[in-house]
Design a protein around this motif. Sequence first.
Motif, short mmCIF file in Angstrom:
data_model
loop_
_atom_site.label_atom_id
_atom_site.label_comp_id
_atom_site.label_asym_id
_atom_site.label_seq_id
_atom_site.Cartn_x
_atom_site.Cartn_y
_atom_site.Cartn_z
N GLY A 4 0.78 -1.22 0.00
CA GLY A 4 0.00 0.00 0.00
C GLY A 4 0.82 1.28 0.00
O GLY A 4 0.26 2.37 -0.03
N THR A 5 2.14 1.16 0.03
CA THR A 5 3.01 2.35 0.06
C THR A 5 3.85 2.40 -1.21
O THR A 5 4.89 1.74 -1.31
CB THR A 5 3.93 2.35 1.29
N VAL A 6 3.38 3.16 -2.18
CA VAL A 6 4.07 3.30 -3.47
C VAL A 6 4.80 4.63 -3.48
O VAL A 6 4.20 5.69 -3.27
CB VAL A 6 3.07 3.24 -4.64
N VAL A 7 6.11 4.60 -3.73
CA VAL A 7 6.90 5.84 -3.72
C VAL A 7 7.17 6.35 -5.13
O VAL A 7 7.52 7.52 -5.32
CB VAL A 7 8.24 5.65 -2.99
N ALA A 8 6.99 5.49 -6.14
CA ALA A 8 7.24 5.89 -7.52
C ALA A 8 6.77 4.79 -8.45
O ALA A 8 6.36 3.70 -8.00
CB ALA A 8 8.72 6.17 -7.75
N THR A 9 6.82 5.06 -9.73
CA THR A 9 6.55 4.04 -10.74
C THR A 9 7.65 4.11 -11.78
O THR A 9 8.25 5.17 -12.00
CB THR A 9 5.19 4.25 -11.42
N ILE A 10 7.92 3.01 -12.41
CA ILE A 10 8.91 2.95 -13.47
C ILE A 10 8.27 2.27 -14.67
O ILE A 10 7.56 1.27 -14.52
CB ILE A 10 10.19 2.21 -13.01
#
Length: 276
Positions: A234-240
């Motif tokens: 549930g803790t997303v810091v970024a996407t690639i």
Amino acid sequence: MPDGTVQTRDIGSEPARISEQRSYADVNLVRRTLAILECANRLKLITVGAISEDCGIPPSSVVRILETLCAEGYLTRISRRGGYSLTSKVKSLSAGFHSKSLIMEVLQPVVDGLTREYLWPFAVATLDTDAMVVQYSSIPLSPFAHVRSTLHKRGSLISRAHGLAYMAFCDRRERNLLMKLALERDFAEDRIVTSNYQWRKALRQTRKAGYATRLSNADPFTNSLAVPIAIAPGTVVATIGVTYFRKVAKPSQIARMLVSLKSEAAVAAETIRQRM
């Protein structure tokens, strides 16, 4: 450590390193001061003897540097036996370094490496209130770039791959709040989604697959895939993600890129988690 330098084990006794990439030598006093600051942050009891032994710096030099740091407000002297203690001023040395800086430090070489391997442009995006913003892109390295730049471009949370990757894996309460923010604005890209059912279906597919793909009617010529960098459930810091031309990239290559994206995302998430 910068590339092209030779690592020294004894900071106090060995000569300053000369980089093969530059024509000037390191300043040994600066190296000693930084080594002492790093050591002081590790030690439970900051004493001249402990720092001298750990860093390989003569005690007389350690004393001069510690007393200078005290005069500048980074340390305070407790007593002759009690040694020294860090002050809150040391936090100012990292004031310009935040989570976004750490994320980019970890992911930029990953993105560049993926482009060197697959040639397509890869990118990193982070959440900015109600959109995903591209923080770094390897477009300059890619011979197949579809545009000249996407840096700082804001993308939809509802229809774009980076947005779907974030929304599908973030906390449910955060997702509901972001959805309300998205609905309150007038963003042309959001109109691609014609119903709440369509969006919820895209989220379910994204969670099941472990990656997001841009909705097909967002762009008929290119497609994007993205995966989350989640440091905890549930803790997303970024996407690639990666962008490619639909009629050019082969299914086998797309499959390989997905495997690489997921693998690199998992490693990056662990690295970021350990360093935050």
